[in-house]
Design a protein around this motif. Structure first.
Motif, PDB file in Angstrom:
ATOM      1  N   ASN A 117       0.829  -1.215   0.000  1.00 54.60           N
ATOM      2  CA  ASN A 117       0.000   0.000   0.000  1.00 54.60           C
ATOM      3  C   ASN A 117       0.862   1.262   0.000  1.00 54.60           C
ATOM      4  O   ASN A 117       0.538   2.241  -0.689  1.00 54.60           O
ATOM      5  CB  ASN A 117      -0.940  -0.013   1.209  1.00 54.60           C
ATOM      6  N   HIS A 147      -5.238  -0.664   6.299  1.00 52.79           N
ATOM      7  CA  HIS A 147      -4.260  -0.774   5.213  1.00 52.79           C
ATOM      8  C   HIS A 147      -2.850  -1.040   5.699  1.00 52.79           C
ATOM      9  O   HIS A 147      -1.927  -1.061   4.887  1.00 52.79           O
ATOM     10  CB  HIS A 147      -4.309   0.491   4.345  1.00 52.79           C
ATOM     11  N   VAL A 233      -5.343  -7.096  -0.170  1.00 49.69           N
ATOM     12  CA  VAL A 233      -4.358  -7.853   0.614  1.00 49.69           C
ATOM     13  C   VAL A 233      -5.037  -9.017   1.345  1.00 49.69           C
ATOM     14  O   VAL A 233      -4.514 -10.128   1.391  1.00 49.69           O
ATOM     15  CB  VAL A 233      -3.635  -6.904   1.600  1.00 49.69           C
TER      16      VAL A 233
HETATM   17  C1  PLP Z   1      -6.635  -5.214   3.823  1.00 50.45           C
HETATM   18  C2  PLP Z   1      -5.270  -5.222   4.439  1.00 50.45           C
HETATM   19  N1  PLP Z   1      -4.335  -4.385   3.967  1.00 50.45           N
HETATM   20  C3  PLP Z   1      -3.095  -4.355   4.468  1.00 50.45           C
HETATM   21  C4  PLP Z   1      -2.731  -5.181   5.496  1.00 50.45           C
HETATM   22  C5  PLP Z   1      -1.347  -5.126   6.051  1.00 50.45           C
HETATM   23  O1  PLP Z   1      -0.647  -6.256   5.650  1.00 50.45           O
HETATM   24  P1  PLP Z   1       0.725  -6.654   6.393  1.00 50.45           P
HETATM   25  O2  PLP Z   1       0.371  -7.098   7.757  1.00 50.45           O
HETATM   26  O3  PLP Z   1       1.261  -7.773   5.530  1.00 50.45           O
HETATM   27  O4  PLP Z   1       1.582  -5.450   6.362  1.00 50.45           O
HETATM   28  C6  PLP Z   1      -3.665  -6.077   6.027  1.00 50.45           C
HETATM   29  C7  PLP Z   1      -3.318  -6.957   7.155  1.00 50.45           C
HETATM   30  O5  PLP Z   1      -4.134  -7.542   7.800  1.00 50.45           O
HETATM   31  C8  PLP Z   1      -4.968  -6.093   5.484  1.00 50.45           C
HETATM   32  O6  PLP Z   1      -5.918  -6.914   5.954  1.00 50.45           O
END
Ligand code: PLP
Length: 402
Positions: A117, A147, A233
């Motif tokens: 992101n 995010h 994600v």
């Molecule tokens: C929709 C969404 N975006 C971003 C993330 C962040 O991902 P990360 O934990 O791999 O940084 C998550 C984590 O749960 C998520 O659900």
């Protein structure tokens, strides 16, 4: 599933020793030592039915033979990493597969969802500057969105308790209601570079955004030359029964972020970019040491082939619809469930007591589930879970909810 009787409840098992890992996590009182299919094995000798998939990561469950073979084959090349100074075949192939399956013309690989992101924010600003100058830089996110936990992704995340201790957050990022009128007021074409949203909000309570709302956001962003970023994600790569969650609405973004299940449990994220945005990004604009290395990309190629298989996706869609009906039946039978929302293998259940209490009782009964907010349970079973396995989980859930 519980197969052994326990002398004490899981939450009463004392911690063996104080952990040297920084205390950013409130961990469950079990230690995982193995897994197979949709089951995890604890050091306490118990088997747990896993409806968390490692928070949406383990789409193919545990001990998958195809993933193991892909790992062995990738390791045998002798090159786990070679940096992004040199091209490698697995990364090239994976990017091409993602492009062939989507609206995108290019892919940027990284290592996590938050990183994907943050990359998308930078690419949006790069593109926006090229059409509107430095003033056109703001990012707008949505109420209930999540995010990531880095500074910019946290600024786009609507969780006051995650944000408050770390202010000031990255500037130029604000949150709109999930409402077209509010968005219409916020989306100034002179200052806004991008809107980011999850087509199905995960951490924020499992909310499937209305296709008409997505169409409205797409129309507004197109009209005002604002990039639309879909954060898939959590909801992407088969979780909703389609390869990409936005396919349910037919609304196509300008960028798409992926991570969790992409490399079968190895860390990997990706930003998919439209041609218009990709062409404004220059060498040196963004980088990562590990992103898209040959080892993770080889495993991801295998995972992507499996998750994008039409028959596999049909199965998730059909089983998911059935799961939704069974959850609605469960809700109809008890006043302790207020609402059920979701799609595919991604469901939220609003309960009348703090979700953490139900999560703890489910653990004691041999079922691992998540929460999504204070009063919402979240189910993210591995996408390989059969109806029988889903049914077994539902039976435990029914016992602990009501
Ligand atoms: C929709 C969404 N975006 C971003 C993330 C962040 O991902 P990360 O934990 O791999 O940084 C998550 C984590 O749960 C998520 O659900």
């Amino acid at each position: 599933m519980t197969t052994l009787s326990l002398p004490v409840l899981a939450h009463e098992i004392p911690r063996a020793r104080k952990s040297a890992i920084l205390g950013t996590y409130k961990r469950a009182p079990i230690q995982i030592v193995g897994g197979r299919g949709v089951e995890l094995f604890g050091s306490d000798g118990r088997e747990y039915l896993d409806f968390t998939s490692g928070i949406g990561v383990n789409a193919l469950g545990y001990a998958d033979a195809g993933i193991r073979d892909a790992i062995v084959a990738a390791a045998e090349t002798g090159v786990l990493h070679s940096s992004n100074l040199y091209a490698t075949e697995p990364g090239e192939q994976l990017a091409q597969r993602l492009v062939d399956s989507s609206f995108a013309s290019s892919v940027f690989f990284c290592n996590s969802g938050a990183e994907a992101n943050e990359g998308a924010f930078k690419f949006a600003r790069r593109w926006a500057r090229s059409i509107g100058g430095a003033r056109k830089h703001e990012i707008v996110a949505l109420r209930g969105g999540f995010h990531g936990r880095l500074f910019a992704s946290l600024a786009a995340t609507d969780r006051p308790e995650y944000r408050a201790p770390f202010r000031p957050l990255a500037p130029g990022i604000s949150i709109s209601e999930r409402d077209l009128t509010d968005l219409e007021n916020m989306l100034d074409s002179d200052t806004v570079a991008a809107v980011i949203l999850e087509p199905v909000q995960g951490e924020g309570g499992v909310r499937v955004l209305d296709p008409r709302f997505l169409e409205g956001v797409r129309a507004l962003t197109q009209e005002r030359e604002i990039a639309l970023i879909f954060d898939e994600v959590q909801c992407g790569l088969g979780r909703t029964g389609k390869l990409f969650a936005h396919e349910h609405s037919g609304v196509v973004p300008d960028m798409l972020t992926l991570a969790k299940p992409l490399a079968g449990g190895l860390p990997m994220g990706a930003v998919l970019l439209s041609e218009d945005i990709a062409r404004t990004v220059q060498p040196g604009d963004h980088a990562t040491t590990f992103g898209g290395g040959p080892f993770v990309a080889s495993v991801a190629l295998h995972v992507f082939d499996r998750l994008s298989d039409e028959g596999f996706l049909d199965q998730v869609e059909q089983n998911g619809a059935w799961l939704g009906e069974r959850l609605a039946d469960l809700a109809a039978g008890t006043p302790r469930i207020r609402a059920v929302r979701g799609v595919g293998y991604m469901w939220g259940i609003d309960v009348v007591e703090p979700a953490a209490n139900t999560v703890a009782r489910a653990l004691d009964a041999g079922l691992l589930i998540l929460s999504a907010g204070d009063y919402t349970l979240r189910l993210l079973p591995p996408l390989i879970a059969s109806r029988e396995e889903l049914e077994a989980g539902l039976a435990i859930l029914e016992g602990v909810v009501s």
